[in-house]
Design a protein around this motif. Structure first.
Motif, mmCIF file in Angstrom:
data_model
loop_
_atom_site.group_PDB
_atom_site.id
_atom_site.type_symbol
_atom_site.label_atom_id
_atom_site.label_comp_id
_atom_site.label_asym_id
_atom_site.label_seq_id
_atom_site.Cartn_x
_atom_site.Cartn_y
_atom_site.Cartn_z
ATOM 1 N N PHE A 305 24.780 -0.959 8.201
ATOM 2 C CA PHE A 305 24.294 -0.217 9.360
ATOM 3 C C PHE A 305 25.443 0.207 10.240
ATOM 4 O O PHE A 305 26.457 -0.448 10.315
ATOM 5 C CB PHE A 305 23.376 -1.089 10.212
ATOM 6 N N ASP A 518 -2.815 -7.139 -2.580
ATOM 7 C CA ASP A 518 -2.824 -6.923 -1.134
ATOM 8 C C ASP A 518 -4.280 -6.877 -0.705
ATOM 9 O O ASP A 518 -5.043 -6.069 -1.221
ATOM 10 C CB ASP A 518 -2.156 -5.589 -0.780
ATOM 11 N N ARG A 520 -7.340 -7.434 2.613
ATOM 12 C CA ARG A 520 -7.657 -7.533 4.032
ATOM 13 C C ARG A 520 -8.506 -8.783 4.188
ATOM 14 O O ARG A 520 -9.534 -8.934 3.530
ATOM 15 C CB ARG A 520 -8.444 -6.294 4.431
ATOM 16 N N LYS A 570 4.192 -14.744 10.861
ATOM 17 C CA LYS A 570 4.719 -13.500 11.388
ATOM 18 C C LYS A 570 5.508 -13.916 12.614
ATOM 19 O O LYS A 570 4.941 -14.449 13.562
ATOM 20 C CB LYS A 570 3.544 -12.611 11.801
ATOM 21 N N ILE A 579 10.389 -8.238 14.535
ATOM 22 C CA ILE A 579 9.322 -8.968 13.851
ATOM 23 C C ILE A 579 9.751 -9.285 12.435
ATOM 24 O O ILE A 579 10.335 -8.449 11.749
ATOM 25 C CB ILE A 579 8.043 -8.119 13.852
ATOM 26 N N GLU A 599 0.413 -7.117 8.608
ATOM 27 C CA GLU A 599 0.123 -6.870 10.027
ATOM 28 C C GLU A 599 -1.353 -7.148 10.319
ATOM 29 O O GLU A 599 -2.173 -7.270 9.406
ATOM 30 C CB GLU A 599 0.487 -5.432 10.383
ATOM 31 N N ALA A 607 -3.763 -8.181 7.101
ATOM 32 C CA ALA A 607 -3.376 -7.805 5.749
ATOM 33 C C ALA A 607 -2.634 -8.994 5.147
ATOM 34 O O ALA A 607 -1.831 -9.632 5.823
ATOM 35 C CB ALA A 607 -2.472 -6.585 5.788
ATOM 36 N N ARG B 67 -6.887 3.174 10.704
ATOM 37 C CA ARG B 67 -7.109 2.222 9.630
ATOM 38 C C ARG B 67 -8.547 2.253 9.149
ATOM 39 O O ARG B 67 -9.464 2.440 9.931
ATOM 40 C CB ARG B 67 -6.789 0.813 10.111
ATOM 41 N N ASP B 68 -8.702 1.991 7.870
ATOM 42 C CA ASP B 68 -10.023 1.833 7.290
ATOM 43 C C ASP B 68 -10.577 0.490 7.762
ATOM 44 O O ASP B 68 -9.814 -0.447 8.004
ATOM 45 C CB ASP B 68 -9.870 1.844 5.767
ATOM 46 N N LEU B 69 -11.897 0.384 7.874
ATOM 47 C CA LEU B 69 -12.443 -0.845 8.462
ATOM 48 C C LEU B 69 -12.564 -2.001 7.470
ATOM 49 O O LEU B 69 -12.586 -3.155 7.862
ATOM 50 C CB LEU B 69 -13.801 -0.560 9.112
ATOM 51 N N ASP B 70 -12.692 -1.730 6.177
ATOM 52 C CA ASP B 70 -12.842 -2.889 5.297
ATOM 53 C C ASP B 70 -11.890 -2.874 4.107
ATOM 54 O O ASP B 70 -12.132 -3.512 3.087
ATOM 55 C CB ASP B 70 -14.293 -3.048 4.834
ATOM 56 N N LEU B 72 -7.364 -1.982 3.124
ATOM 57 C CA LEU B 72 -6.041 -1.814 3.735
ATOM 58 C C LEU B 72 -5.617 -0.352 3.794
ATOM 59 O O LEU B 72 -4.461 -0.042 4.032
ATOM 60 C CB LEU B 72 -5.008 -2.624 2.957
ATOM 61 N N GLY B 91 -2.136 -0.431 1.412
ATOM 62 C CA GLY B 91 -1.297 -1.608 1.217
ATOM 63 C C GLY B 91 -0.759 -2.098 2.542
ATOM 64 O O GLY B 91 -1.219 -1.693 3.608
ATOM 65 N N ILE B 92 0.241 -2.976 2.437
ATOM 66 C CA ILE B 92 0.807 -3.572 3.640
ATOM 67 C C ILE B 92 1.973 -2.724 4.129
ATOM 68 O O ILE B 92 2.903 -2.453 3.371
ATOM 69 C CB ILE B 92 1.262 -5.011 3.347
ATOM 70 N N LEU B 93 1.909 -2.319 5.377
ATOM 71 C CA LEU B 93 3.004 -1.528 5.946
ATOM 72 C C LEU B 93 4.149 -2.453 6.344
ATOM 73 O O LEU B 93 3.925 -3.624 6.647
ATOM 74 C CB LEU B 93 2.493 -0.766 7.162
ATOM 75 N N ASP B 95 7.140 -4.348 8.460
ATOM 76 C CA ASP B 95 7.105 -4.941 9.801
ATOM 77 C C ASP B 95 7.460 -3.949 10.893
ATOM 78 O O ASP B 95 6.930 -4.004 11.989
ATOM 79 C CB ASP B 95 8.103 -6.107 9.876
ATOM 80 N N LYS B 123 13.148 0.831 8.325
ATOM 81 C CA LYS B 123 14.280 -0.065 8.121
ATOM 82 C C LYS B 123 14.216 -1.295 9.010
ATOM 83 O O LYS B 123 13.449 -1.366 9.944
ATOM 84 C CB LYS B 123 15.591 0.701 8.315
ATOM 85 N N HIS B 124 15.092 -2.247 8.714
ATOM 86 C CA HIS B 124 15.012 -3.563 9.339
ATOM 87 C C HIS B 124 15.539 -3.611 10.754
ATOM 88 O O HIS B 124 15.514 -4.621 11.390
ATOM 89 C CB HIS B 124 15.804 -4.570 8.516
#
Lengths: 675, 158
Positions: A305, A518, A520, A570, A579, A599, A607, B67-70, B72, B91-93, B95, B123-124
């Motif tokens: 970075f 994955d 919910r 988390k 985070i 999240e 998730a 977001r969808d309710l039921d 991911l 899927g999982i987004l 962080d 990115k991190h």
């Protein structure tokens, strides 16, 4: 005051390095022993001053001296002490200091452990290592001194260490990796010294072999630690991303692996001399390329970075000087070297040559995948990315070919191997591997062609290696006696090859039979993977030393019987407000259960990533085998024997073939190829 | 021909074969697996191909994450402040995914203009901007207003 002393001792180290790079070299070229004798004390002095600088920087971290800019940017008073310690190499300037200190450490080690080498040779080797050290010290002092102060506005507290790096993996991963990267400079220095002298003989190979093997062992461990760290700390259970920075460490490893094998041939049989020298140059150049890729900011990755373009230019210049000058020297001197040793087309020499060809093919693939996007970007031809599919398609077949070839190569003899005899020995490994390669997919419930091929290759290497041990340990006085007669370097080779088999088996099984879902989930929900049920029992808050975490409780059971409870988290780190995902892992030799908290996606819903990872630990277990094998090989007696004493005692009388009577060659013994 | 030369020839041929196979494999694999980057303006202008995997990125529009309710499933819009594109992901987004942050996604553009992502990267380091995104924002002449210069020495690895 102390940080200024640190800066002074870096400058003193630079002066000593400049002397080391010139005085002994002049001495050895003009034949003045007095000047040559300066090499060892200068090497020691250079290391001492770098160690002092390193100690002062560590002290600045430990006492929270935020007037030092590097400390202020990478530490915080709330950081636990062990992370303050590892934060010393948590960013560019400090890791460069660690790198340079390790380089000086290797130089000192060469000075101490090479007392029996000719004085001129050792003077030249140390001088060349001194030149490399000059390069890095200049780099550090000009572009990236870790001792720069922020005065008079000293910050009240530091900006904290990147939370990703607050982890045990980071404490050990960089030092191991650097030991490997920098260790290849010894092989490089020996190669250059040999080119200067025109003395590329078996003795040269025997001197540089243990150093190369140790560096290779450290690099193997370093890469494995990086992979392990990515697996549990980046949070999502991947173990190799073909990220350019990972590739930057894989490139010298592939070249180093080729070098270790090619040195074996050069030492034992006196062939491939020019090629081995070229490989030594290549391996260290790739280490420098890795430093350039990681440090210059040309890459976008976890490791690189906010870099300064000056640093990139400096490193590129360093790389260019190293490559151009060593290749020029090679071009002038290498043709002098030639050998008149004969070997048949089914000899061990040829198998090791093929190993080198495949290693180079693998290296080329990774190099293309890493550099091609950079070159296109530089030429303004568009931004592309080359991802996993490219490597899966190209790297895997080469890896399989390496394994299949190795199984045959293990039984081969120097000079010449009888084809019928070889075929007979391969029957059992073939049969066993076939059985294992069929059983593993059956056990996991589905047949995947790649799983079959991968398991076959891994089993092939393992069975062939073990069968070879079985044959070699046969003795009239019982098997234990026979086994004891084998040399340590032979067992080193065995461990190294078994390590490769273990890593391959792990990679094959986890990528073909790992399950990932994955989902919910809200507290009270249950999701299943195969026969395993994951129950999201509860979620709550937890206060850590410098973070606040939301911790989930996940109960895992198999058909109703509880197995374990996992606590994925988390975390929110207070200083940087970043985070982090901390996975909950139940590790085991045969499978890992892995739960990561994603999240929050609704009022009460989260998730979650649930994973079943069969044999994933074998990936790193294999690397441990390789590294232990490497160290064992170096502990072999013959490296400690004073003069040219044949180590032939260790052989099990397995010499066959043309027998051209090279009895004067030390260790002319088929049982001793080191991994 | 001398036996020695013959052997040398065999070795050279072997090396060339290995090299040839490596080159052939890698060009084939490269052709299959390169993904080019497009920014929202280019996609809006119809410059992006529909059939192959591409990468697209920009800033996540404020208030666009649905977001969808039921499951991911999630929808969001990515913009370079001149045009925007709707992305769909299951899927999982990561962080650091958040509204107003830069992201780069890999996936396929559908005929209806929706980008179906199979991978989303943020990115991190929150001060870090993916270079592709920074460049495309620069092109959109909005860089000054939206991002500060990345701080010197901000966290890095190793």
């Amino acid at each position: 005051m102390l940080p200024e002393l640190g800066q002074f001792s870096l400058i003193l180290a630079l002066l000593l390095a400049c002397l080391l790079a010139t005085v002994p070299l002049v001495g050895s070229l003009t034949g003045r022993d007095g000047l040559q004798a300066f090499a060892r004390p200068l090497a020691a002095g250079q290391f001492v001053f770098l160690a002092v600088a390193f100690g002062i920087l560590t002290h600045a971290f430990m006492v929270d001296d935020f007037s030092v800019s590097y400390v202020a940017n990478n530490s915080n008073s709330m950081l636990p002490w062990y992370y303050k310690f590892s934060a010393v190499w948590g960013s560019h300037e400090g890791s460069l200091l660690l790198w340079t200190m390790i380089l000086a450490g290797w130089t000192l080690a060469v000075a101490i452990f090479s007392r029996r080498l000719p004085a001129a040779m050792i003077a030249q080797v140390l001088a060349i290592m001194g030149m490399i050290c000059v390069g890095f010290l200049l780099f550090m002092l000009i572009t990236s001194s870790p001792f720069v102060r922020i005065l008079p506005d000293v910050p009240a507290d530091g900006a904290d260490l990147n939370p990703l790096l607050q982890d045990f993996g980071l404490i050990v991963h960089p030092p191991m990796l650097y030991m490997g990267y920098v260790g290849f400079s010894v092989a490089f220095a020996f190669a250059i010294a040999a080119l200067i002298n025109g003395r590329l003989d078996a003795a040269w190979a025997r001197w540089s072999r243990p150093w190369t093997t140790v560096a290779w062992a450290f690099l193997s461990i370093g890469i494995a630690l990086g992979s392990w760290w990515a697996y549990y700390e980046l949070g999502w259970g991947g173990w190799w991303f073909w990220d350019p920075v990972e590739n930057a460490s894989l490139l010298p490893w592939l070249a180093g692996t080729a070098l270790v094998h090619s040195l074996a041939v050069t030492e034992k049989r006196g062939v491939f001399k020019s090629w081995t020298v070229l490989l030594a140059i290549l391996t260290f150049s790739l280490s420098l390329l890795g430093a350039f890729l990681v440090r210059s900011g040309v890459l976008t990755s976890v490791h690189a970075f906010a870099s300064d373009p000056e640093r990139g230019k400096f490193l590129l210049a360093l790389l260019a000087i190293t490559i151009i000058s060593s290749l020029t020297l090679y071009a002038f001197r290498a043709p002098v070297v030639h050998s008149r040793v004969r070997y048949g087309s089914l000899s061990r020499e040829v198998f090791l040559l093929l190993n080198n060809v495949l290693m180079m093919a693998a290296l080329l693939l990774v190099l293309v995948g890493t550099l091609y996007p950079l070159i296109l970007d530089y030429l303004d031809l568009g931004r592309i990315s080359i991802g996993e599919p490219f490597y899966n398609l190209t790297f895997s077949p080469v890896a399989i070919a390496v394994a299949l070839l190795m199984g045959v190569g293990i039984f081969s003899r120097w000079k010449k191997t009888d084809a019928g005899w070889l075929g007979k020995h391969l029957l059992w490994p073939a049969a066993w591997s076939l059985v294992i390669a069929v059983l593993v997919p059956l056990w996991h419930g589905s047949f995947e062609p790649w799983a079959f091929i991968g398991c076959f290759a891994a089993a092939w290497v393992a069975v062939a290696t073990l069968q070879d041990v079985w044959h070699k340990s046969a003795s009239r006085h019982g098997r234990w006696h026979g086994a004891q007669r084998q040399s340590r370097s032979y067992y080193g080779m065995v461990l190294g090859h078994l390590g490769l088999a273990i890593t391959m088996a792990g990679a094959t099984v986890v990528s073909n039979y790992g399950i990932e879902r994955d989902v919910r989930m809200s507290p009270g929900d249950t999701a299943s993977i195969g026969e395993l049920q994951f129950e999201f029992a509860a979620i709550g808050n937890r206060e850590g030393a410098n973070f606040t975490a939301q911790t989930a409780q996940v109960n895992v059971s198999k058909n109703g019987d509880p197995i374990t409870t996992l606590y994925p988290e988390k975390r929110q780190y207070r200083v940087q407000q970043s985070i982090m995902t901390e996975a909950g892992i139940d590790g085991g030799l045969f499978r890992d259960l892995f739960v990561a908290l994603g999240e929050q996606v609704g009022d009460n819903a989260w998730a979650m990533r649930l994973q079943y990872k069969p044999l994933v630990r074998w990936l790193w277990l294999g690397a441990i085998f390789m590294a232990v094998g490497g160290l064992l090989a170096v502990a072999d007696k013959r490296y400690r024997i004073k003069e040219k004493l044949p180590a032939a005692k260790a052989g099990a009388g397995t010499k066959t073939g043309a027998g051209t009577g090279r009895g004067t060659d030390p260790g002319n013994d088929s049982a001793e190829v080191t991994a | 021909m001398h036996a020695k030369r013959k052997k040398r020839l065999t070795i050279v041929l072997f090396l060339l074969c290995g090299l040839g196979v490596a080159v052939a494999l890698s060009t084939y694999a490269l052709r299959q697996n390169i993904s080019l980057f497009y920014d929202p303006s280019q996609i809006a202008a119809g410059e992006a191909p529909g059939e192959v995997r591409i990468r697209a990125g920009g800033m996540v529009e404020e208030g666009s994450v649905k977001r969808d309710l039921d499951s991911l499933k999630v929808n969001f819009r990515v913009t370079d402040y001149t045009a925007s594109v709707t992305m769909q992901y299951d899927g999982i987004l990561p962080d650091l995914f958040a509204e107003g942050q830069g992201v780069v996604a890999t996936g396929r553009l559908q005929p209806d203009g929706v980008f179906i992502a199979d991978q989303v990267l943020a990115k991190h380091d929150e001060q870090y901007m993916p270079p592709e995104v920074a460049e495309s924002l620069e092109r959109a002449a909005m860089l000054k207003k939206t991002v500060d210069k990345p701080a010197e020495g901000s966290a890095s690895g190793y």
